[in-house]
Design an enzyme around this catalytic site. Structure first.
Site, mmCIF file in Angstrom:
data_model
loop_
_atom_site.group_PDB
_atom_site.id
_atom_site.type_symbol
_atom_site.label_atom_id
_atom_site.label_comp_id
_atom_site.label_asym_id
_atom_site.label_seq_id
_atom_site.Cartn_x
_atom_site.Cartn_y
_atom_site.Cartn_z
ATOM 1 N N LYS A 112 22.387 14.024 28.406
ATOM 2 C CA LYS A 112 21.313 13.906 27.423
ATOM 3 C C LYS A 112 19.951 13.643 28.084
ATOM 4 O O LYS A 112 18.916 13.996 27.539
ATOM 5 C CB LYS A 112 21.604 12.778 26.434
ATOM 6 C CG LYS A 112 22.940 12.827 25.721
ATOM 7 C CD LYS A 112 22.985 13.901 24.651
ATOM 8 C CE LYS A 112 24.126 13.746 23.662
ATOM 9 N NZ LYS A 112 25.473 13.718 24.211
HETATM 10 C C1 LIG Z 1 26.577 14.333 23.690
HETATM 11 C C2 LIG Z 1 27.754 14.487 24.561
HETATM 12 C C3 LIG Z 1 28.656 15.519 24.373
HETATM 13 C C4 LIG Z 1 28.529 16.512 23.227
HETATM 14 O O1 LIG Z 1 27.395 17.303 23.345
HETATM 15 P P1 LIG Z 1 26.883 18.168 22.091
HETATM 16 O O2 LIG Z 1 25.597 18.742 22.517
HETATM 17 O O3 LIG Z 1 26.750 17.203 20.955
HETATM 18 O O4 LIG Z 1 27.924 19.180 21.820
HETATM 19 C C5 LIG Z 1 29.701 15.626 25.261
HETATM 20 N N1 LIG Z 1 29.861 14.771 26.274
HETATM 21 C C6 LIG Z 1 29.009 13.756 26.497
HETATM 22 C C7 LIG Z 1 29.256 12.833 27.633
HETATM 23 C C8 LIG Z 1 27.924 13.576 25.652
HETATM 24 O O5 LIG Z 1 27.070 12.577 25.865
#
Ligand SMILES: *Cc1c(COP(=O)(O)O)cnc(C)c1O
Length: 468
Positions: A112
């Site tokens: 993120k």
């Molecule tokens: C947010 C997240 C996901 C999922 O990602 P999306 O974009 O919501 O599909 C998967 N793994 C981790 C570690 C995350 O932080």
């Protein structure tokens, strides 16, 4: 470049407005009026260039006429300056031409950060240019929240409130949120699950009076500018493995469908991609959709990969819009059916066109644990539970020849193993260590607010604590 809503009743509007609005006024999600495209020669010319330079080239295609390539590259350079790997998003080779794309070198050691560090700067730039203040309200299943609070701390034009499901995020995730104690950035523990948090955010957005009063905006993955920076590492990783002269496949651990949709956009932009494997934990709404064309919400079950404990994949609406030939009315009808009955379905020809590019895969906790152990035993390499779901899916695709033999499979590692130490330790017998920068995390002081699963209560907290 102009932006429209997936529900057909908002836009066209500018990049800056799409950025600051977050969610469209008709309840839909913004996307550009058309997908910009690179020629193979243009993609080839990206080889060997820095991550930041490529980021500038890719993202400026979406800000055409508003923000220049140099300015985007400048924001990207600042956003990724603090990342602890010089390649920003490096690959690590596993067996059978499977490659792990490590996306955990940002300040909160999950992918993120790649989007949020960019977004916070783009936001601040746009708001100060317009001489405005804003309130950001978001929901998190763990990683978005810490990434947002970390990215927006100390930014004057924005107050940030992040709802998280109490008791459903890992202690490390919670501490990463609550240890950010700057003015104007707050984590709110909600008595409910992630979908409740997300529903509260949507409800606040749909309350026009509240939305206008506080200048509400969103940074969860419904914001177009959250997806945009994620397109970059699909390009850089594919380039490293021979793109555009060779296709690749991606296995993407998925919750909200944001990350994998960014990959699909990379493909629309000319990157040759053979297939996306949409990998889920036991919360298998997407797997079931790709099996039968029915999107049907069930209860959310806690799992070892909490950031994917989701039964409403908000960003799927963007793909649906494309699958339905950009018919906003049809998307609005499907989403209305989904919100009223918990279900919608698509015609077989729509499903078949999705299956040309996407496959679903799901893995339960036992499988996740086994994959973490196998990966450590075979490669002496620790992976977090989300990454394990993706890697198991990639290996399954290889085993079953879902992907051509000579096509590399890139499996996204979305978090550092130390973010989920218990699951990793139970599986492998190894305790993953936090990187040096976070070594003292668990002993830092906390700050947080709490709320029931109630929109009025959340709005009250925002009004009490915002600075603007
Ligand atoms: C947010 C997240 C996901 C999922 O990602 P999306 O974009 O919501 O599909 C998967 N793994 C981790 C570690 C995350 O932080």
């Amino acid at each position: 470049m102009e932006y429209i809503s997936t529900r057909g009743k908002d836009g066209p509007l500018s990049f800056e407005d799409a950025l600051l609005n977050g969610l469209a006024r008709d309840g839909g999600l913004y996307l550009p009026t058309q997908w910009p495209c690179f020629s193979a020669a243009e993609i080839r010319a990206m080889r060997g260039q820095s991550y930041v330079k490529i980021a500038g080239q890719i993202m400026s295609r979406f800000t055409d006429g508003e923000v220049h390539e140099d300015q985007i590259a400048e924001i990207a350079a600042d956003a990724y300056r603090g990342f602890t790997h010089k390649e920003i998003a490096p690959l690590k080779a596993m067996e059978q031409d499977i490659h792990v794309l490590e996306l955990f070198y940002g300040p909160t050691i999950a992918f993120k950060d790649y989007a949020m560090q960019f977004l916070s700067r783009a936001f601040d730039t746009a708001l100060s240019r317009q001489n405005r203040q804003a309130v950001i309200l978001g929901a998190t299943s763990g990683d978005t929240g810490s990434a947002a609070l970390e990215a927006f701390r100390g930014r004057e034009a924005v107050d940030v409130f992040i709802l998280f499901p109490e008791g459903r995020v890992s202690p490390v995730q919670q501490k990463q949120m609550t240890s950010v104690r700057d003015a104007g950035v707050y984590a709110i523990a909600v008595k409910g699950d992630f979908d409740d948090c997300q529903a509260l955010v949507k409800a606040c957005f749909n309350d026009a009076a509240f939305r206008d009063k506080v200048g509400l905006s969103a940074v969860n993955s419904i914001n177009w500018a959250r997806l945009m920076p994620q397109i970059v590492y699909y390009f850089t990783s594919a380039l490293a493995l021979g793109a555009p002269d060779k296709p690749v496949a991606f296995s993407v651990p998925t919750g909200n469908f944001g990350n994998v949709f960014a990959g699909w956009v990379a493909m629309q932009m000319g990157l040759p991609v053979e297939r996306f494997i949409v990998s889920s934990n036991r919360n298998d709404i997407l797997t079931r959709f790709f099996e039968g064309g029915v999107m049907e919400r069930r209860d959310v079950h806690p799992s070892l990969s909490p950031s994917m404990d989701i039964q409403v994949s908000s960003n799927f609406e963007r793909l649906l819009f494309e699958l339905l030939d950009r018919n906003g009315e049809a998307v609005a009808a499907a989403m209305q059916s989904f919100s009223e009955t918990g279900r919608f379905s698509v015609e077989d020809k729509v499903l078949q066109s999705a299956l040309q590019v996407f496959s679903g895969y799901c893995l339960d906790d036992a499988g996740t644990t086994a994959e973490i152990k196998r990966c450590f035993d075979t490669h002496n390499y620790l992976i977090d539970p989300h990454s394990a779901v993706g890697l198991a899916a990639a290996r399954n695709a290889r085993r079953t020849n879902l992907v051509a033999k000579d096509t590399p499979i890139i499996s996204l590692a979305c978090a550092h193993p130390a973010k989920f130490p218990d699951a990793v330790h139970n599986a492998s017998g190894q305790m993953p260590e936090l990187p040096d920068e976070l070594a003292d995390l668990m002993s830092r002081d906390e700050q947080m607010l709490t709320a029931p699963n109630d929109m009025a209560a959340v709005q009250k907290l925002v009004l009490e604590h915002r600075r603007g």
